[in-house]
Scaffold this active site. Structure first.
Site, PDB file in Angstrom:
ATOM      1  N   TYR A   1       0.820  -1.215   0.000  1.00  0.00           N
ATOM      2  CA  TYR A   1       0.000   0.000   0.000  1.00  0.00           C
ATOM      3  C   TYR A   1       0.857   1.270   0.000  1.00  0.00           C
ATOM      4  CZ  TYR A   1      -4.449  -2.487   0.819  1.00  0.00           C
ATOM      5  OH  TYR A   1      -5.575  -3.268   0.697  1.00  0.00           O
TER       6      TYR A   1
ATOM      7  N   ASN B   1     -13.656  -3.783   3.931  1.00  0.00           N
ATOM      8  CA  ASN B   1     -14.274  -4.089   2.632  1.00  0.00           C
ATOM      9  C   ASN B   1     -13.905  -5.456   2.056  1.00  0.00           C
ATOM     10  OD1 ASN B   1     -11.729  -3.478   1.746  1.00  0.00           O
ATOM     11  ND2 ASN B   1     -12.303  -1.660   0.575  1.00  0.00           N
TER      12      ASN B   1
END
Ligand code: DAT
Ligand code: MG
Length: 164
Positions: A64, A127
């Site tokens: 990330y 999510n």
């Protein structure tokens, strides 16, 4: 149309909520080919052996990297390293962009019904799954999460019934 590969991962919340099979099943039924085996870094107790690892914070910082300045970054790393994730490579025509559509929007509440996030998640920070956002990102992520010998190459018997 391009034959390509993408990196998908069921995140710790998706694993805990028992959604690994559901997510694999959707990509299988669509006709995509699973292309990875993964037997490193298995967490205890060992229930599922393959494709399963607890990512280190180093790996997640790298994965990330482009989000490192975002306010949610520390929470994202904590969440992603909080339990095992189910990491996979999937192959097939336009699998990167089609895979993103199957996942839905980053924020599950804005994700259409019928998508994985739209059907199974509520909060953006929970999510349940990751999918690469471009072909270049996919190759970078596959190289980050897998060694070359962990990515299996084989022919799919049903290929001629899925592709023209
Ligand atoms: P995606 O996972 O859809 O590719 P992304 O790459 O922009 O989305 O962000 C990576 C993850 O970071 C995302 O799945 C959930 C988390 N995230 C993104 N935006 C967020 C926000 N505004 N608040 C909290 N978490 C966020
Ligand atoms: Mg992303």
């Amino acid at each position: 149309p391009r034959a390509e590969r993408t990196f998908l991962a069921v995140k710790p919340d998706g694993v805990q909520r028992g959604l690994v099979g559901e997510i694999i099943s959707r990509f299988e039924k669509r006709g995509y080919k699973l292309g990875s085996r993964q037997i490193r870094l298995v967490v205890e107790p060992v229930k599922i052996l393959i494709f399963f690892l607890q990512p280190s914070k180093d790996l997640l910082h790298n994965h990330y990297a482009e989000l490192s300045s975002k306010p949610f970054f520390p929470g994202l790393i904590e969440y992603m390293s909080s339990g095992p994730v189910f990491a996979m490579v999937w192959e097939g025509t336009d699998v990167v962009s089609v895979g993103r559509k199957m996942l839905g929007a980053t924020n599950p509440r804005e994700s259409p019904i019928g998508t994985i996030r739209g059907d199974f998640a509520i909060d953006v920070g929970r999510n349940i799954c990751h999918g690469s956002d471009s072909v270049g990102t996919a190759e970078r992520e596959i190289a980050l999460w897998f060694t070359p010998d962990e990515v299996v190459s084989y022919g799919l018997a049903q290929k001629k019934w899925i592709y023209e």
